[in-house]
Each structure stands twice: as C-alpha cells, then as structure tokens.
Design a protein around this motif. Structure first.
Motif, PDB file in Angstrom:
ATOM      1  N   LEU A 215      -0.861   6.145  -1.084  1.00 23.69           N
ATOM      2  CA  LEU A 215      -1.330   5.477   0.125  1.00 23.69           C
ATOM      3  C   LEU A 215      -1.652   6.485   1.228  1.00 23.69           C
ATOM      4  N   ARG A 216      -0.785   7.487   1.387  1.00 25.25           N
ATOM      5  CA  ARG A 216      -0.988   8.490   2.441  1.00 25.25           C
ATOM      6  C   ARG A 216      -2.256   9.314   2.192  1.00 25.25           C
ATOM      7  N   ARG A 217      -2.430   9.770   0.978  1.00 20.46           N
ATOM      8  CA  ARG A 217      -3.598  10.601   0.667  1.00 20.46           C
ATOM      9  C   ARG A 217      -4.894   9.813   0.820  1.00 20.46           C
ATOM     10  N   ALA A 218      -4.864   8.551   0.425  1.00 22.77           N
ATOM     11  CA  ALA A 218      -6.067   7.726   0.556  1.00 22.77           C
ATOM     12  C   ALA A 218      -6.477   7.596   2.021  1.00 22.77           C
ATOM     13  N   ARG A 219      -5.494   7.439   2.912  1.00 25.37           N
ATOM     14  CA  ARG A 219      -5.816   7.343   4.330  1.00 25.37           C
ATOM     15  C   ARG A 219      -6.430   8.644   4.839  1.00 25.37           C
ATOM     16  N   VAL A 220      -5.817   9.761   4.452  1.00 23.76           N
ATOM     17  CA  VAL A 220      -6.311  11.072   4.899  1.00 23.76           C
ATOM     18  C   VAL A 220      -7.733  11.311   4.402  1.00 23.76           C
ATOM     19  N   GLU A 221      -8.029  10.862   3.197  1.00 25.30           N
ATOM     20  CA  GLU A 221      -9.340  11.080   2.591  1.00 25.30           C
ATOM     21  C   GLU A 221     -10.323   9.957   2.888  1.00 25.30           C
ATOM     22  N   HIS A 222      -9.925   9.051   3.773  1.00 24.73           N
ATOM     23  CA  HIS A 222     -10.782   7.943   4.214  1.00 24.73           C
ATOM     24  C   HIS A 222     -11.234   7.065   3.045  1.00 24.73           C
ATOM     25  N   ARG A 223     -10.335   6.879   2.083  1.00 24.78           N
ATOM     26  CA  ARG A 223     -10.559   5.941   0.992  1.00 24.78           C
ATOM     27  C   ARG A 223      -9.727   4.681   1.262  1.00 24.78           C
ATOM     28  N   ASN A 224     -10.047   3.602   0.566  1.00 24.71           N
ATOM     29  CA  ASN A 224      -9.282   2.370   0.726  1.00 24.71           C
ATOM     30  C   ASN A 224      -7.914   2.545   0.068  1.00 24.71           C
ATOM     31  N   CYS A 303       3.766  -8.555  -2.817  1.00 27.12           N
ATOM     32  CA  CYS A 303       3.874  -7.539  -1.766  1.00 27.12           C
ATOM     33  C   CYS A 303       2.873  -7.844  -0.653  1.00 27.12           C
ATOM     34  N   ILE A 304       3.382  -8.002   0.561  1.00 28.44           N
ATOM     35  CA  ILE A 304       2.532  -8.269   1.727  1.00 28.44           C
ATOM     36  C   ILE A 304       2.286  -6.943   2.444  1.00 28.44           C
ATOM     37  N   MET A 305       1.002  -6.605   2.632  1.00 31.94           N
ATOM     38  CA  MET A 305       0.646  -5.336   3.253  1.00 31.94           C
ATOM     39  C   MET A 305      -0.239  -5.582   4.471  1.00 31.94           C
ATOM     40  N   ASN A 306      -0.090  -4.727   5.466  1.00 32.07           N
ATOM     41  CA  ASN A 306      -0.959  -4.758   6.634  1.00 32.07           C
ATOM     42  C   ASN A 306      -2.367  -4.362   6.198  1.00 32.07           C
ATOM     43  N   THR A 307      -3.333  -5.260   6.408  1.00 28.23           N
ATOM     44  CA  THR A 307      -4.692  -5.005   5.939  1.00 28.23           C
ATOM     45  C   THR A 307      -5.295  -3.767   6.575  1.00 28.23           C
ATOM     46  N   GLU A 308      -4.980  -3.512   7.829  1.00 27.47           N
ATOM     47  CA  GLU A 308      -5.603  -2.404   8.553  1.00 27.47           C
ATOM     48  C   GLU A 308      -4.976  -1.061   8.223  1.00 27.47           C
ATOM     49  N   THR A 309      -3.648  -1.026   8.023  1.00 31.52           N
ATOM     50  CA  THR A 309      -2.960   0.250   7.809  1.00 31.52           C
ATOM     51  C   THR A 309      -2.490   0.447   6.379  1.00 31.52           C
ATOM     52  N   ALA A 310      -2.490  -0.630   5.564  1.00 30.59           N
ATOM     53  CA  ALA A 310      -1.968  -0.614   4.190  1.00 30.59           C
ATOM     54  C   ALA A 310      -0.479  -0.299   4.156  1.00 30.59           C
ATOM     55  N   GLU A 311       0.232  -0.558   5.254  1.00 31.96           N
ATOM     56  CA  GLU A 311       1.682  -0.399   5.282  1.00 31.96           C
ATOM     57  C   GLU A 311       2.335  -1.667   4.723  1.00 31.96           C
ATOM     58  N   PRO A 312       3.312  -1.542   3.823  1.00 29.64           N
ATOM     59  CA  PRO A 312       4.048  -2.726   3.365  1.00 29.64           C
ATOM     60  C   PRO A 312       4.822  -3.346   4.525  1.00 29.64           C
ATOM     61  N   GLN A 322      -0.590 -11.274  12.262  1.00 29.72           N
ATOM     62  CA  GLN A 322      -0.841 -10.094  11.441  1.00 29.72           C
ATOM     63  C   GLN A 322      -1.952 -10.359  10.435  1.00 29.72           C
ATOM     64  N   ARG A 323      -2.865  -9.393  10.277  1.00 32.08           N
ATOM     65  CA  ARG A 323      -3.849  -9.448   9.212  1.00 32.08           C
ATOM     66  C   ARG A 323      -3.221  -8.808   7.983  1.00 32.08           C
ATOM     67  N   VAL A 324      -3.135  -9.574   6.903  1.00 33.61           N
ATOM     68  CA  VAL A 324      -2.378  -9.104   5.744  1.00 33.61           C
ATOM     69  C   VAL A 324      -3.188  -9.248   4.458  1.00 33.61           C
ATOM     70  N   THR A 325      -2.841  -8.407   3.494  1.00 27.98           N
ATOM     71  CA  THR A 325      -3.357  -8.492   2.131  1.00 27.98           C
ATOM     72  C   THR A 325      -2.160  -8.628   1.205  1.00 27.98           C
ATOM     73  N   VAL A 326      -2.207  -9.589   0.296  1.00 27.56           N
ATOM     74  CA  VAL A 326      -1.087  -9.865  -0.604  1.00 27.56           C
ATOM     75  C   VAL A 326      -1.436  -9.355  -1.997  1.00 27.56           C
ATOM     76  N   LEU A 327      -0.567  -8.503  -2.528  1.00 32.56           N
ATOM     77  CA  LEU A 327      -0.733  -7.968  -3.875  1.00 32.56           C
ATOM     78  C   LEU A 327       0.304  -8.567  -4.807  1.00 32.56           C
ATOM     79  N   ALA A 328      -0.064  -8.783  -6.056  1.00 30.98           N
ATOM     80  CA  ALA A 328       0.883  -9.145  -7.109  1.00 30.98           C
ATOM     81  C   ALA A 328       0.897  -8.005  -8.116  1.00 30.98           C
ATOM     82  N   VAL A 329       2.098  -7.632  -8.564  1.00 29.45           N
ATOM     83  CA  VAL A 329       2.263  -6.494  -9.472  1.00 29.45           C
ATOM     84  C   VAL A 329       3.206  -6.894 -10.601  1.00 29.45           C
ATOM     85  N   SER A 330       2.850  -6.540 -11.811  1.00 30.81           N
ATOM     86  CA  SER A 330       3.702  -6.845 -12.965  1.00 30.81           C
ATOM     87  C   SER A 330       4.903  -5.913 -12.991  1.00 30.81           C
ATOM     88  N   VAL A 331       6.039  -6.438 -13.425  1.00 32.05           N
ATOM     89  CA  VAL A 331       7.254  -5.623 -13.539  1.00 32.05           C
ATOM     90  C   VAL A 331       7.344  -5.039 -14.955  1.00 32.05           C
TER      91      VAL A 331
END
Length: 362
Positions: A215-224, A303-312, A322-331
């Motif tokens: 997540l950190r590297r994507a922000r630095v590299e201006h990727r989603n 997992c609920i994430m901030n859409t703008e910052t991608a912070e959980p 809050q503007r949010v994006t919800v992800l589902a992930v398999s265990v």
C-alpha cells in the motif's frame, strides 16, 4: 528477522487490514513497540519452521472491546505480567511468544513482550485475522487447550483461569475482562514448537508487513493502492480478493456490550454499486449484505478501507460521511475446514446464512 521502524509502520497498516475492523487500533501498540526500539531493544521475528519441536511458546494478547482501548491505554506491562504469572503456574519459562490473532493491536502486543523480555516472536498466529472469542483460534480447532491462562489489568491484578474447555475459558475470561474495565491482557494456549507448526496460520506477521509495504509503495509511485493490494494477494495464502462495494458511510450504530463492540454500518453505494450495504459488527465485520443478499461472510475477511487514502478503518473509527471501499478476501484453507467452521463459521455468531467462499458469491 530484526524488525525495524519502517517494517513496524507497515505491520500496523497490514494488521489493521487483516483485522477486518477488529483487534483494536494497532497505532497504540505500534507506538509502544517503537518506544522499545528507541530504547535500543530489538524485536526478533522467527519463522515457525525454525522452532524446535520442544520449544515452549506462550502467546500474548489483549482481549475485550476495541472501543474501550481508545480511552484505556495500556502501560505495556499488563501482557508481560500475564506471561510471567502463567510461567510460574506451569513451572516453565517461555522460549518464545506469538500473536493469537494478526488483527489490530494484537499483532503488536507480542512484539512488545518479546522486546521487553528478550523473547523471539513467532511469525504466525491462531486466527489469520481477528475474531471476538478466545476459543476461535486454529490452535483450539486442532486440539490445543487454551487454559491455563492468565488475565491481567493495568493495576497488577491477575486472574488465573483453568477451564474444562476453550469455550468455558472464554466465558470466564470475558467476565474477568469486563470487571477489569472492558479490556485486559492475557497469556494463553501455551504449546510446543511442534504444535505451532501443526496448528498455526504461518507467516502472518511478515504478510502484514508486506501488505503495508504494498500500500505504501503504491502511494509513493502514484498507483492505485487497492489495485496493488488485490494484485499482491494471489501470491499469499489468502489467494483471492476483490472489491465488493464502494460508497459513503451513512450510518454507524455501535455500543459496547458484554465485553464486545457490537453494531452495524450502512454504506450508500456510488456507481457502479447501487442500493445500501449493511455490515454487521461484533468487534470484527461479520457479514456484508446488499438488499438482503450476502456479499461476504465470516470467516472470509470483510475489510473497510478509506477510498481516498487506502487506509484500513477499524470498527471504532467508522464515522458518518467517510468515503469507503469494501474488500472481501479469502482466508487460508486451514480456516475453511469443517472443523474450523464449527468453531468460527457463521452459525457461531448467530448468523442464519451458511458459509459460502467469496469466490463463489456473485
């Protein structure tokens, strides 16, 4: 691996994601571990496969309502006291500690204990996420007794619990934690290195670090960042993830009850998502529904994430607007066996819907 400050920051982000809303805000734990590093102490993270079969591992953690933790900040000594009390009771010194869950603050409590006591921290945990009940650990699913366990508070009070089974252990410990102000610190599921290798979800601390780094590297590299994370997951034990909703938080109902943070969140969809998503919460996000149809359900991650910052976003930090994006992930598969679903499948939370892997949900 010797943990450094950058890895610690990444770990806190990754643990908040894997915590599916629960486990407590990892910021508090990160600050306490960073203080240890600033004092010149070190945190050694060891692979479970490197443990000898007779190594004594005692996991340490916080238990209780994450909402209480916001106002009841630990001193850092509580979990240490529990570990030492349990050592005295069983007559053996721990040779390592380990998280009981990878979510939230419980990813960092063992790091603090390890740094202060000079113990290595095993790169594994017993939930692969966060769950609200102590019996909901892969350790217990595959035959490890959780008690005897020790429960301590910030005043030095300590209760030693010996229970007939892991569910009764949870019931008794929860009452103690409530009397201790709604959250307490524990040492439990003492086990051998051989048991760790057989029952734990492996390499979840390093996974949390990698999630934070992606997540950190994507922000630095201006990727989603969310796209980057979804591209990374197939290389892990978690294998699959996708966005199941995006929108604006329009209501959050939340109360601290019986030692848990209980409630639900409503998210109004933004294109291409329509209608309203409802997420039920018991410390963690349990089920996500749209118009009564399940989009993801426990034990898979929601997992609920901030859409703008991608912070959980943890459950206690959910807010209207809050503007949010919800992800589902398999265990991992170790968490989807019939034995595991009997302990932490949907019916264990009173949900009527059966478990359906997110890969099979439209």
């Amino acid at each position: 691996m010797k943990l450094n400050s950058e890895q610690l920051r990444d770990l806190a982000v990754g643990a908040a994601f894997l915590g599916t809303g629960g486990g407590g805000n990892p910021y508090v734990g990160r600050v306490m571990v960073q203080q240890c590093l600033d004092e010149g102490l070190s945190v050694e993270v060891v692979d479970p496969q490197d443990l000898t079969d007779d190594t004594l591992v005692i996991p340490t953690a916080m238990m209780g309502a994450p909402t209480v933790l916001v106002e009841k900040i630990p001193s850092g000594q509580e979990a240490i006291f529990s570990l030492q009390r349990l050592e005295k009771h069983i007559g053996r010194k721990a040779q390592a500690t380990m998280p009981i869950e990878i979510g939230g603050i419980n990813s960092t409590i063992p790091l603090l204990v390890g740094a202060r006591l000079g113990l290595p921290v095993v790169d594994a945990d017993g939930m692969g996420r966060a769950f609200p009940f102590l019996e909901m650990e892969t350790f217990g699913v595959y035959g490890i007794p959780g008690s005897p366990m020790a429960v301590s508070d910030e005043y030095g009070d300590c209760a030693l619990i010996e229970a007939v089974d892991n569910r009764q252990m949870e019931w008794l410990a929860r009452a103690v934690a409530i009397r201790m102000g709604g959250c307490a610190y524990i040492a439990e599921y003492a086990m051998s290195g051989a048991d760790v290798k057989r029952t734990a979800v492996p390499n979840t601390l390093t996974l949390a670090i990698r999630i934070g780094e992606v997540l950190r590297r994507a922000r630095v590299e201006h990727r989603n960042p969310i796209d980057a994370l979804l591209g990374f997951l197939p290389t892990t034990l978690y294998r699959y993830g996708r966005v199941i909703y995006a929108g604006k938080m329009i209501d959050v109902q939340r109360e601290t009850k019986a030692g848990f943070a209980m409630g639900c969140a409503l998210i109004e969809g933004l294109a291409p998502f329509q209608s309203v998503m409802e997420i039920e919460i018991q410390n963690e996000n349990l089920v996500a529904r749209v118009d009564g149809k399940v989009k993801a359900i426990v034990p898979d991650l929601i997992c609920i994430m901030n859409t703008e910052t991608a912070e959980p976003i943890t459950s206690e930090d959910l807010r209207y607007g809050q503007r949010v994006t919800v992800l589902a992930v398999s265990v991992p598969e170790i968490m989807r066996t019939p034995e595991a679903l009997k302990v932490f499948g949907p019916s264990c939370f009173g949900l009527k819907e059966p478990f359906t892997p997110i890969e099979e949900i439209d």
